[in-house]
Design an enzyme around this catalytic site. Structure first.
Site, PDB file in Angstrom:
ATOM      1  N   SER A 139      -2.767  25.003 -14.915  1.00 36.92           N
ATOM      2  CA  SER A 139      -2.581  26.271 -15.619  1.00 36.92           C
ATOM      3  C   SER A 139      -1.588  27.159 -14.887  1.00 36.92           C
ATOM      4  CB  SER A 139      -3.930  26.993 -15.714  1.00 36.92           C
ATOM      5  OG  SER A 139      -3.794  28.317 -16.188  1.00 36.92           O
ATOM      6  N   TYR A 152     -11.731  31.649 -12.659  1.00 39.16           N
ATOM      7  CA  TYR A 152     -11.067  30.481 -13.244  1.00 39.16           C
ATOM      8  C   TYR A 152      -9.850  30.041 -12.438  1.00 39.16           C
ATOM      9  CZ  TYR A 152      -8.205  27.979 -16.728  1.00 39.16           C
ATOM     10  OH  TYR A 152      -7.407  27.070 -17.391  1.00 39.16           O
TER      11      TYR A 152
END
Length: 245
Positions: A139, A152
């Site tokens: 990501s 996260y």
């Protein structure tokens, strides 16, 4: 890496980025096996794919990981590409006192520990192939956190560090390539609560992965992430020049 004639397993393949990758790779002439927790969602996804197959299960659960790995090796022995796309993320504020510890445990287990274990189960099988690949979907969050996704980012940073080490480990053998894809905000159901509607289409991630496989580009930044990757690359190059001087 060849882009056709592969047998590809895609976790989290029933929707979003995983389904987009499945469609792209199938269109190029690859056999596709998708995975997800919901049988209903898997069946819906199979309706959008021509001749793909599915293995239901939750890869965040150890027993399921072992079962799925065994099923791949016995029922789909030609599998030579693993796409680790399934993930977990919780959107919340740390100031809300909403069990950050428990949420972080779930995220880290799904986004990091489960992938490390699943790869470990399948690497001996992949090493027997003439050409094989592991693709880890990380990501933009590798480059920094966001207050709405407070725990996260750390899981994706851990995945990135592991992916680099995995690549270094097998690069001399040549037949097992390790890729990492860095999507930014993507317009999927998964990201809806953080404004996913403003993100890029999942198909763009699939297109970039396909191009990366074709060109043996092991780090694959997508969209906005390219700016961050370029800045880091420039800084590292400058540092290397200074040290050499």
């Amino acid at each position: 890496m060849k882009t056709t004639g592969n047998t590809v397993f895609i976790s989290g393949g029933s929707a979003g980025i995983g389904l987009a990758i499945a469609k792209k790779l199938q269109a190029a002439g690859n056999k596709i096996i998708i995975n997800g927790r919901s049988w209903e969602r898997l069946q819906k996804a199979l309706g959008e794919l021509n001749g793909a197959e599915a293995i239901q299960g939750d890869l965040s659960v150890e027993a399921d990981r072992i079962r799925i790995a065994d099923e791949l090796k016995t029922q789909y022995p030609d599998v030579n590409i693993i796409v680790n796309n399934a993930g977990a993320a919780f959107g919340y504020l740390l100031s809300e006192q909403t069990n950050a510890y428990e949420k972080a445990q779930i995220e880290m287990n799904t986004n990091y520990f489960a992938i490390v274990h699943f790869n470990e189960l399948l690497i001996p099988h992949l090493l027997q192939k003439e050409e094989a690949a592991i693709v880890n979907i990380s990501s933009l969050a590798v480059y920094g956190s966001h207050k709405l996704l407070p725990t996260y980012g750390a899981t994706k940073a851990a995945l990135h560090s592991y992916t680099v080490a995995l690549r270094y480990t097998y690069q001399e053998q040549g037949n097992l390539q390790v890729y990492e894809v860095y999507p930014p905000l993507v317009n999927t159901e998964f990201s809806a609560y953080i404004g996913g509607a403003n993100g890029i289409p999942a198909s763009e991630v699939a297109d970039e992965l396909f191009a990366g496989l074709a060109g043996n580009q092991f780090d694959i930044p997508v969209g906005e992430t390219k700016r961050y990757a370029a800045a880091v690359g420039e800084a590292m190059s400058k540092l290397a020049s200074e040290e050499a001087a």
